[in-house]
Write an enzyme that holds these catalytic residues in place. Structure first.
Site, mmCIF file in Angstrom:
data_model
loop_
_atom_site.group_PDB
_atom_site.id
_atom_site.type_symbol
_atom_site.label_atom_id
_atom_site.label_comp_id
_atom_site.label_asym_id
_atom_site.label_seq_id
_atom_site.Cartn_x
_atom_site.Cartn_y
_atom_site.Cartn_z
ATOM 1 N N GLN A 39 15.686 58.825 35.254
ATOM 2 C CA GLN A 39 16.481 57.649 34.904
ATOM 3 C C GLN A 39 17.231 57.088 36.103
ATOM 4 O O GLN A 39 17.092 55.909 36.455
ATOM 5 C CB GLN A 39 17.484 57.998 33.800
ATOM 6 C CG GLN A 39 18.522 56.902 33.549
ATOM 7 C CD GLN A 39 19.642 57.312 32.627
ATOM 8 O OE1 GLN A 39 19.659 56.929 31.482
ATOM 9 N NE2 GLN A 39 20.611 58.102 33.121
ATOM 10 N N ASP A 40 18.039 57.916 36.747
ATOM 11 C CA ASP A 40 18.849 57.436 37.865
ATOM 12 C C ASP A 40 17.986 57.055 39.060
ATOM 13 O O ASP A 40 18.279 56.077 39.753
ATOM 14 C CB ASP A 40 19.863 58.506 38.277
ATOM 15 C CG ASP A 40 20.951 58.706 37.243
ATOM 16 O OD1 ASP A 40 20.912 58.035 36.195
ATOM 17 O OD2 ASP A 40 21.849 59.544 37.468
ATOM 18 N N ARG A 60 7.032 65.557 42.192
ATOM 19 C CA ARG A 60 5.977 66.552 42.067
ATOM 20 C C ARG A 60 4.644 65.852 41.854
ATOM 21 O O ARG A 60 4.600 64.718 41.378
ATOM 22 C CB ARG A 60 6.262 67.489 40.892
ATOM 23 C CG ARG A 60 7.474 68.383 41.104
ATOM 24 C CD ARG A 60 7.690 69.296 39.904
ATOM 25 N NE ARG A 60 8.850 70.159 40.091
ATOM 26 C CZ ARG A 60 8.816 71.342 40.680
ATOM 27 N NH1 ARG A 60 7.661 71.800 41.148
ATOM 28 N NH2 ARG A 60 9.903 72.058 40.815
ATOM 29 N N LEU A 90 10.624 70.031 45.912
ATOM 30 C CA LEU A 90 11.806 70.497 46.628
ATOM 31 C C LEU A 90 11.803 72.007 46.846
ATOM 32 O O LEU A 90 12.546 72.514 47.687
ATOM 33 C CB LEU A 90 13.071 70.084 45.872
ATOM 34 C CG LEU A 90 13.485 68.617 46.045
ATOM 35 C CD1 LEU A 90 14.553 68.254 45.033
ATOM 36 C CD2 LEU A 90 13.975 68.344 47.458
ATOM 37 N N SER A 156 28.213 66.411 38.662
ATOM 38 C CA SER A 156 28.217 66.172 37.224
ATOM 39 C C SER A 156 29.554 66.571 36.630
ATOM 40 O O SER A 156 30.228 67.489 37.127
ATOM 41 C CB SER A 156 27.092 66.976 36.564
ATOM 42 O OG SER A 156 27.242 67.018 35.154
ATOM 43 N N GLU A 158 29.776 68.244 34.159
ATOM 44 C CA GLU A 158 29.585 69.629 33.725
ATOM 45 C C GLU A 158 30.208 70.619 34.711
ATOM 46 O O GLU A 158 30.402 71.787 34.374
ATOM 47 C CB GLU A 158 28.089 69.924 33.569
ATOM 48 C CG GLU A 158 27.450 69.257 32.367
ATOM 49 C CD GLU A 158 27.978 69.796 31.053
ATOM 50 O OE1 GLU A 158 28.084 71.028 30.917
ATOM 51 O OE2 GLU A 158 28.304 68.978 30.168
ATOM 52 N N TYR A 180 23.564 74.866 34.281
ATOM 53 C CA TYR A 180 23.484 73.591 35.000
ATOM 54 C C TYR A 180 24.787 73.306 35.732
ATOM 55 O O TYR A 180 24.788 72.948 36.917
ATOM 56 C CB TYR A 180 23.162 72.485 34.004
ATOM 57 C CG TYR A 180 23.093 71.096 34.599
ATOM 58 C CD1 TYR A 180 22.010 70.708 35.382
ATOM 59 C CD2 TYR A 180 24.106 70.176 34.365
ATOM 60 C CE1 TYR A 180 21.942 69.430 35.920
ATOM 61 C CE2 TYR A 180 24.041 68.902 34.900
ATOM 62 C CZ TYR A 180 22.965 68.530 35.678
ATOM 63 O OH TYR A 180 22.905 67.265 36.206
ATOM 64 N N ARG A 215 16.859 56.817 29.362
ATOM 65 C CA ARG A 215 17.363 58.152 29.050
ATOM 66 C C ARG A 215 16.342 58.863 28.164
ATOM 67 O O ARG A 215 15.713 58.247 27.301
ATOM 68 C CB ARG A 215 18.703 58.042 28.326
ATOM 69 C CG ARG A 215 19.348 59.367 28.010
ATOM 70 C CD ARG A 215 19.655 60.124 29.273
ATOM 71 N NE ARG A 215 21.074 60.391 29.457
ATOM 72 C CZ ARG A 215 21.551 61.234 30.358
ATOM 73 N NH1 ARG A 215 20.721 61.909 31.142
ATOM 74 N NH2 ARG A 215 22.841 61.411 30.489
ATOM 75 N N THR A 221 22.414 59.624 22.554
ATOM 76 C CA THR A 221 22.442 58.159 22.633
ATOM 77 C C THR A 221 21.079 57.561 22.270
ATOM 78 O O THR A 221 20.985 56.632 21.463
ATOM 79 C CB THR A 221 22.837 57.714 24.047
ATOM 80 O OG1 THR A 221 22.083 58.471 25.012
ATOM 81 C CG2 THR A 221 24.323 57.912 24.296
ATOM 82 N N ARG A 222 20.007 58.108 22.867
ATOM 83 C CA ARG A 222 18.661 57.620 22.562
ATOM 84 C C ARG A 222 18.228 58.025 21.155
ATOM 85 O O ARG A 222 17.488 57.288 20.492
ATOM 86 C CB ARG A 222 17.657 58.141 23.580
ATOM 87 C CG ARG A 222 17.664 57.437 24.924
ATOM 88 C CD ARG A 222 17.228 55.971 24.858
ATOM 89 N NE ARG A 222 16.026 55.766 24.079
ATOM 90 C CZ ARG A 222 14.786 56.107 24.475
ATOM 91 N NH1 ARG A 222 14.601 56.677 25.648
ATOM 92 N NH2 ARG A 222 13.749 55.858 23.702
ATOM 93 N N LYS A 223 18.660 59.180 20.703
ATOM 94 C CA LYS A 223 18.324 59.601 19.348
ATOM 95 C C LYS A 223 18.851 58.586 18.335
ATOM 96 O O LYS A 223 18.151 58.218 17.381
ATOM 97 C CB LYS A 223 18.916 60.986 19.063
ATOM 98 C CG LYS A 223 18.527 61.571 17.716
ATOM 99 C CD LYS A 223 19.086 62.983 17.562
ATOM 100 C CE LYS A 223 18.674 63.574 16.207
ATOM 101 N NZ LYS A 223 19.195 64.965 16.046
#
Length: 354
Positions: A39-40, A60, A90, A156, A158, A180, A215, A221-223
């Site tokens: 997305q970003d 990849r 990476l 993030s 998080e 994460y 997303r 949000t998408r759900k």
């Protein structure tokens, strides 16, 4: 992934003399984006191309194959045709070093990361290993061959995990509670270490939730936006959700990639919280999304214990005063408009397939 050894670095100590970005003949800036198919990465590539950048991306081999065969949902191939894509993982240390040794970059945006959403921290081993190692590999390669390249690390919210206070800013203690989040804290300290020890321009953006029609569909949000679109078109009638009172600091992804660029083009390398600074609940999401298609959300949303999670007593709420004051950036898109964008895109997708 095999850990790097000391001999791995020795094999790549010959620095090409042509890697001199400041003395290049052309004036076009060249940027490298890891995670360009996410997305970003998509929105950042689009934004940098609009500014006249030459954009390179790491993906990849499977990601490149999906782009070429147009298997990725709603991916316009023409955007990626304007970028130079490199099939370098990476965790492929030699391949990454070869690329960095041959191609000079002005800016590097490190967005790629494994995202683990499981409940048990012990199951997040691969997430922690991959994210820390890939960040270290990239920083080491840049420091070896082109330390003048400006480096952006995607942090993030998080990283704050379960904060003791709200809102959170650049001085709030980091208290991660997920694999994460832990990997992001480690990457954050790696970036700061290369900044302080080697003098590299390493900027960090601590981004809160940011959404868009790109997303992934498993995000709430998408759900919700997909359910509103499907119900409005008669494909289904109900949506099951968990805690409707759960609140998040939601922003719009195209706004947040502008913040990434602002961070790398700031006078000095620093850390910045990037957020809307406003909390909205899952119920707010439902109300706005269903109103966009002329429906009352209460007629279609059911609460299910299977999806229920208790809300934390102190919410993840960002304070973006620093980036606003120092760069002029702001989260321009209102919450309602962001949700409208998601619903409109999902309605258009469904209609195009009908």
């Amino acid at each position: 992934m095999q850990p790097a050894t000391q001999s791995s670095f020795v094999h790549f100590t010959l620095r090409p003399v042509f890697l001199d970005v400041e003395n290049r003949l052309d004036d076009m800036k060249r940027a490298l984006i890891t995670g360009i198919t996410g997305q970003d990465g998509f929105y950042l590539a689009e934004f940098l191309l609009s500014l006249g950048y030459e954009v390179h991306g790491l993906a990849r081999q499977t990601g490149l194959e999906h782009i070429r065969s147009n298997l990725l949902q709603d991916v316009p191939p023409e955007l990626y045709e304007r970028c130079q894509l490199h099939a370098v993982s990476l965790d492929n240390f030699p391949g990454l070093y070869r690329l960095i040794s041959k191609t000079p970059f002005d800016e590097c945006y490190h967005l790629a990361a494994s995202s683990f959403v499981g409940e048990r921290l012990a199951d997040g081993y691969q997430t922690i290993q991959n994210n820390i190692a890939s960040t270290h590999y990239l920083l080491a390669a840049l420091n070896e061959f082109q330390p003048q390249c400006r480096f952006y690390f995607a942090g993030s919210s998080e990283m704050f995990g379960r904060p003791s206070c709200a809102p959170q800013d650049e001085h709030t203690p980091l208290n991660p509670r997920s694999a994460y989040g832990i990997s992001k804290v480690a990457g954050y300290h790696l970036a700061r270490n290369y900044r302080e020890q080697y003098g590299m321009f390493c900027g960090v953006g601590i981004l809160y939730n940011h959404e868009s029609p790109r997303r992934r569909p498993e995000f709430v949000t998408r759900k919700i936006s997909m359910a509103a679109a499907r119900i409005s078109l008669g494909f289904t009638d109900k949506l099951r959700l968990g805690n409707l009172e759960a609140r998040r600091d939601w922003g719009y992804a195209p706004d947040y990639v502008r913040a990434m660029h602002a961070i790398l083009n700031h006078a000095t390398p620093e850390d910045f919280v990037v957020s809307s600074g406003v909390l909205h609940s899952v119920e707010d999401l439902c109300r706005v999304a269903f109103s966009r298609v002329g429906l009352n959300w209460q007629d279609h949303v059911e609460v299910s214990e299977a999806f229920y999670r208790t809300e934390e007593s102190v919410p993840l709420l960002g304070c973006a005063d620093k980036i606003r004051q120092q760069t002029g950036w702001d989260s321009a898109t209102k919450f309602e408009d962001m949700v409208f964008h998601l619903v409109d895109a999902d309605v258009a997708r469904l209609k195009s397939k009908a």
